[in-house]
Every structure is written in C-alpha cells, then in structure tokens.
Scaffold this motif. Sequence first.
Motif, PDB file in Angstrom:
ATOM      1  N   LYS A 147       0.851  -1.212   0.000  1.00  0.00           N
ATOM      2  CA  LYS A 147       0.000   0.000   0.000  1.00  0.00           C
ATOM      3  C   LYS A 147       0.882   1.257   0.000  1.00  0.00           C
ATOM      4  O   LYS A 147       0.664   2.167  -0.800  1.00  0.00           O
ATOM      5  N   THR A 148       1.883   1.249   0.900  1.00  0.00           N
ATOM      6  CA  THR A 148       2.753   2.428   0.973  1.00  0.00           C
ATOM      7  C   THR A 148       3.570   2.552  -0.311  1.00  0.00           C
ATOM      8  O   THR A 148       3.807   3.658  -0.802  1.00  0.00           O
ATOM      9  N   ASN A 261       6.136  -7.004   8.082  1.00  0.00           N
ATOM     10  CA  ASN A 261       6.715  -5.847   7.410  1.00  0.00           C
ATOM     11  C   ASN A 261       7.673  -5.132   8.363  1.00  0.00           C
ATOM     12  O   ASN A 261       7.302  -4.789   9.481  1.00  0.00           O
ATOM     13  N   SER A 264       6.190  -1.296   9.183  1.00  0.00           N
ATOM     14  CA  SER A 264       4.744  -1.375   9.030  1.00  0.00           C
ATOM     15  C   SER A 264       4.091  -0.083   9.518  1.00  0.00           C
ATOM     16  O   SER A 264       4.434   0.425  10.580  1.00  0.00           O
TER      17      SER A 264
HETATM   18  N1  LIG Z   1       4.594  -3.673  -6.608  1.00  0.00           N
HETATM   19  C1  LIG Z   1       5.729  -3.754  -5.895  1.00  0.00           C
HETATM   20  N2  LIG Z   1       6.900  -3.775  -6.526  1.00  0.00           N
HETATM   21  C2  LIG Z   1       8.052  -3.846  -5.842  1.00  0.00           C
HETATM   22  N3  LIG Z   1       8.134  -3.908  -4.487  1.00  0.00           N
HETATM   23  C3  LIG Z   1       6.987  -3.882  -3.795  1.00  0.00           C
HETATM   24  C4  LIG Z   1       5.732  -3.810  -4.466  1.00  0.00           C
HETATM   25  N4  LIG Z   1       4.764  -3.806  -3.529  1.00  0.00           N
HETATM   26  C5  LIG Z   1       5.402  -3.859  -2.347  1.00  0.00           C
HETATM   27  N5  LIG Z   1       6.706  -3.915  -2.489  1.00  0.00           N
HETATM   28  C6  LIG Z   1       7.715  -4.026  -1.408  1.00  0.00           C
HETATM   29  O1  LIG Z   1       7.128  -4.788  -0.365  1.00  0.00           O
HETATM   30  C7  LIG Z   1       7.481  -4.257   0.899  1.00  0.00           C
HETATM   31  C8  LIG Z   1       6.225  -3.950   1.733  1.00  0.00           C
HETATM   32  O2  LIG Z   1       5.528  -2.942   1.075  1.00  0.00           O
HETATM   33  P1  LIG Z   1       4.768  -1.773   1.848  1.00  0.00           P
HETATM   34  O3  LIG Z   1       5.519  -1.278   3.027  1.00  0.00           O
HETATM   35  O4  LIG Z   1       4.405  -0.817   0.836  1.00  0.00           O
HETATM   36  O5  LIG Z   1       3.522  -2.559   2.391  1.00  0.00           O
HETATM   37  P2  LIG Z   1       2.265  -1.996   3.177  1.00  0.00           P
HETATM   38  O6  LIG Z   1       1.082  -2.666   2.620  1.00  0.00           O
HETATM   39  O7  LIG Z   1       2.269  -0.540   3.173  1.00  0.00           O
HETATM   40  O8  LIG Z   1       2.535  -2.518   4.650  1.00  0.00           O
HETATM   41  P3  LIG Z   1       1.928  -1.935   6.037  1.00  0.00           P
HETATM   42  O9  LIG Z   1       0.484  -2.095   5.999  1.00  0.00           O
HETATM   43  O10 LIG Z   1       2.535  -2.825   7.081  1.00  0.00           O
HETATM   44  O11 LIG Z   1       2.367  -0.562   6.147  1.00  0.00           O
HETATM   45  C9  LIG Z   1       8.321  -3.032   0.650  1.00  0.00           C
HETATM   46  O12 LIG Z   1       9.673  -3.372   0.754  1.00  0.00           O
HETATM   47  C10 LIG Z   1       7.985  -2.673  -0.760  1.00  0.00           C
HETATM   48  O13 LIG Z   1       9.059  -2.031  -1.406  1.00  0.00           O
END
Ligand SMILES: Nc1ncnc2c1ncn2[C@@H]1O[C@H](COP(=O)(O)OP(=O)(O)OP(=O)(O)O)[C@@H](O)[C@H]1O
Length: 604
Positions: A147-148, A261, A264
């Motif tokens: 998401k982030t 994560n 997170s």
């Molecule tokens: N489409 C993508 N391509 C490359 N890397 C990705 C992709 N999606 C996620 N990632 C990688 O996966 C990891 C987790 O992603 P992210 O922190 O964005 O998750 P999140 O859903 O925001 O987690 P949280 O809810 O815990 O904050 C990060 O290292 C991110 O770079």
Amino acid sequence: MEGHVIVPLEKLSLELNNGGIMLNHDKDISALQEEISALRSRQRHLDHRRQEALDKLIDLKGSIRVFCRVRPSISANNFMTKSPVTVENEKIVVRAVGIKKEFSVDRVFDQESTQEDVFQEVKPILRSALDGHNVCILAYGQTGTGKTYTMEGNNGKLGIVPRAIQELFSHASQDSSSTYSFSISMLEVYMGTVRDLLTPRQPLFRSTECNTSSIISILATKSGAVEVEGLTDVAIQDLKKANQWYCRGRRARSTSWTNVNDVSSRSHCLTRITIKRSSGGTTEECSKLWLVDLGGSERLLKTGASGLTMDEGKAINLSLSALGDVIAALRRKRSHVPYRNSKLTQILSDSLGDGSKVLMVVHISPSDDDIGETVCSLSFAKRARSIESSKELSEDIKKLKQKRIAELDKEICDAEQELKDLNEQIKRAETSLEERKKLSSSACQALSDEKGSPRSTLVVVGHIDSAESPQATEKTKSRASHGSVPHFMSPTVCSRQRHSSASHSATKTRLTKSVNRYPAAELSGSHSFSYSSCKNAAKARSVAFSSSMPKMKCLPLKSDQINMSNNSIDSTAASAPRRRESFISRPAQRAPLHQHRRRMSSLT
Ligand SMILES: Nc1ncnc2c1ncn2[C@@H]1O[C@H](COP(=O)(O)OP(=O)(O)OP(=O)(O)O)[C@@H](O)[C@H]1O
C-alpha cells in the motif's frame, strides 16, 4: 521670415511616423484582444463539454471504483511454488485445495505492473478533482502487500501521491482558462485519535498517552462539508515546496516492525490537497483530493503483535470495518450512512458520498501463506464496488456500456487535444499583444518627448500666404515628410560653393567642440555608451538635414575625424530619438545648425 511657415521638421516627421505607427498598433491591439476573448470563450465551452463527458464516464464506470494490485513475490523460494492467485482479464481467481473463488474488479494490476501503469488509470479521477469534485483515493490491503509502495513509492519509483501533486501543478500551468491554488495537509489516524503530521516538529509518539497538542477535532458544517479543526494547511506555490512538505509529513508517520513488514504503518495516513479554482471572474470552486494510505488489515496472531502493536492492529481493523460499512451503505443508497463510527470515516464523510469520486486500490499478496487474507481483502473489494459486477450484467448491456465508454473516452480525448491547441493559440496571441502594447507605449513616449522638447530643429519648409488652403498645407507637410526641397530653395552654384566651405569649417568647429566636451576615451571607445550616443546623434542630425537637403551636404560628418568606424549616415529618424535630443539640445551643437538656418533663410 514673414509669410513662411517654420515647421520643426524632425518633430513633424516623427509625429507623422508615430501617428501612423500608433494607429497601426491600436488596430493590432484591439484585433488581438478580440481574438483572445473569442478563443477564451471557445475554451470555456469546450472545457464544459469535457467536464460533462468525464462526469458521465465516471458515473458509468461507477463512482466507487475498485482496482486490485498483486504484489510481486518477495520470498526467495517462491518461484518453486505456484501462486494460488491468477489474473484473467479483469478477474482475479484464487485457487486452494478444494476451492476456487473469482472476484471481479474494475482493473487488475499484476505482479509486473509498474507505478506508471497504475498512475495512468488514476489520472482521469484527478481531472475530476480539478473540475471541482471531492475525490478520495484509498490504498487498502493486508500488511506488507504494497500500500505504501503504491501511494508513496520507494527507491525513485514514485507512487500515486507525488505523481498526483506533479500532475496537478502541470495541469495548472497549462490551463490558461483558470487560476488554481493548492494547499496541503497531512494527518494520521492513530489508535482512534487524529494527529497533525505537518505541525512544527513533535516527538514521535507510539504510546497510549497521546500528545494532547496533536489531538484535533472534526467538525461538519451546515452544508455538509467537513473541517478538521486546527489542522495545518500549507499553501503550496510550487512543486518543490509541495514535495518538501509531503516528505516532512511522511517522516512524521508512526511505523513499527512486525513479523510481516519491517516498516509497518501503524496508522492510516491521509494527505489532503485542497484545490481552489477560479475561472474568468466566476466564483471560486473548492475541492478536496484525499490520498489515503490505510493501515494494514491484519490477522493479529500472524503479525506476532503483542502489547501496543496489538492494540494498534485492533484499532486499524476496527476503522477498516467502519469504512467497509460506510461504503456498503453508500452502495445500497441507504438513508443512514454510519460515518460517525470511526474518525477515519468522519474525516472522509464529504468525500465518499454524493458527488464524490472514490477509487480504492486493493492490494493482495501472491503467496500461498496469505490466501486467507487475500480472500478477505477481495471480499472487501467486492462489497465496495458500486456498480454491479460484469457477471451480473447481460452480454448486450455489457457491450452497450463498453461502446458508450469508448465514445466518451474519445470525446474527452478530442476535447483535451483541442483545449491544448487552444491554449497554445492563446499563449501566442497574448505574447503578440504584449509586444504590441510595448511598441505602442514606446511610440507614445517618443511622441510626447518630442512634443515636450524645448529644442527642435526649425526648418523652413515652405512659403504660404495666410489664405493658403488646407490641401496646400497638406501638400507642404507631405513634401516635408518626404524630404523633398521646394524648387525655390535649391541653391545656386555660387551659394553651393560658399555654403560648402562654410559648412566644412562649421563642422570642424563643432567636432572640435564635441571632442573637447567628450574626452577621447569616451569617443574612441568603440562600444561605450558615449560612442553610441555620438553615433546616434550624428545620425539624428543627418536626418534633419540630409533627408531634407541632400544636395547641400550640410553636415558631412567625417567618420575618420572622430574615430568612428562604419558611421554611415542614414535617414531613419526613428532609430534613436532620445539620444538625438540630448545631443542636439547642447548649445555647442546648436550653433552651427543655426548658421545653416540663417543661410537657408537667406536663400528665400
Ligand atoms: N509492486 C511492488 N513492486 C516492488 N516492491 C513492492 C511492491 N509492492 C510492495 N513492495 C515491497 O514490499 C514491501 C512492503 O511494502 P509496503 O511497506 O508498501 O507494504 P504496506 O502494505 O504498506 O505494509 P503496512 O500495511 O505494514 O504498512 C516493501 O519493501 C515494498 O518495497
């Protein structure tokens, strides 16, 4: 001198010239102003049509749209195992032992999709925000599914928020029909409280004792608009400032390590861009663009959460469930929408309902381990979709809908192209108008300088009696302006010789005086100001005499005598009127001219 009309020749020709030039400028200016106003009205009409088409398109596609993005596999041994998630057209199929579930969404982004692919689908909804609608873009999904990454981006791969900010500024700079102003606010909904992320630095807090200064309240105005009281709202004049503030807000977010994560997000992070648009004197429109990175939905046992992290997870889950209820009520057009069940839905209440556009990007993991969460997230997406799923529509209706969408897409595309061309035309016309106005005002200035000037080279241009007709006067004027000399003024051979020697010595005297007056350094400097002043003055003098009496060679300035190379004498008086004035007005230079005047009058 009796019976002769003494006309300041310089002034006369300049006035005539300037008069003509100014008349032309005035014509050009009003023609350009008319052209610009016609182009602007066409632009307004076209923009209105584009807006209508976009509204229809978004309504047809659904005012709550749901996309799904599948995160790439990150586990090292994942390439060995087959993912239970497959993408077929706009459908996601989840397979597990004994089960097969299909979910339809508006658009699926598979593991290979780039940030740019996602942003291209987001762009149309940004236009809606610029058109005055409240817009909400939400990133939903299990912890660690990206998401982030989608909203913020990382490692130079910009996400939706920085790209959207860029797009807003880019659109504002191209749209000459409206004036836009933007401001940014960022807040975090953490454990049921709201925290301003843009206040002057506060210590990061992750405790049940919330920093009281950061707790702000949410108010609803009579018109239904929501105000977050005391929330910092920073006007952003340019992209650089906007990015600086956005980065500042991001850094202030509450994050923590979980099993799933490393960084997170322990809260919902909301970025609000307030857009104010005013076009052509009409009232200002104000809209909000909410860009929301929701906290991760999570199974508490799986994330290994305990203590505070567990409480944070529970709070996130509760508000996500409240969001689901609100969206479901809106979809069913219920009279009561339970906005008040969470701070998150309270804040977003004027941007989720009627007239607003909502885009939700649901994130899922391709991993076998996450199959339970994937099914939960996709069920949430199904609940959120405002339009009936394609499965429930008959083939004919589906085709009709697709056809209409394609037509509207084309209409919008054509209108945008035409608006772009119109913008260019307006810019060009405005530049020409500015140039014309400058030229006109300098011509005006030159004319008023000439009129107000105490000195003018007086030249006898004709002999008239008091009863001379206006036509005759016109003729005389025209002769003067064309530099022709009346026959009776033509010198005899004797007078020419006499005049030639006299003028030669007069020139010498004048040049000596000039050189004395202007030190050698000034005169000989090939590009100095004094040099050009003298050069222009010489040109100007030449206009008064050489154009009116070429044969008399009254002022044959010898270039070698004053060390001016290429000092050719031309008759374009308008080239340096101001410098000419300052030079000729000096008594030292006026004396010899006076001698000539006397000589000329003695000829009559
Ligand atoms: N489409 C993508 N391509 C490359 N890397 C990705 C992709 N999606 C996620 N990632 C990688 O996966 C990891 C987790 O992603 P992210 O922190 O964005 O998750 P999140 O859903 O925001 O987690 P949280 O809810 O815990 O904050 C990060 O290292 C991110 O770079």
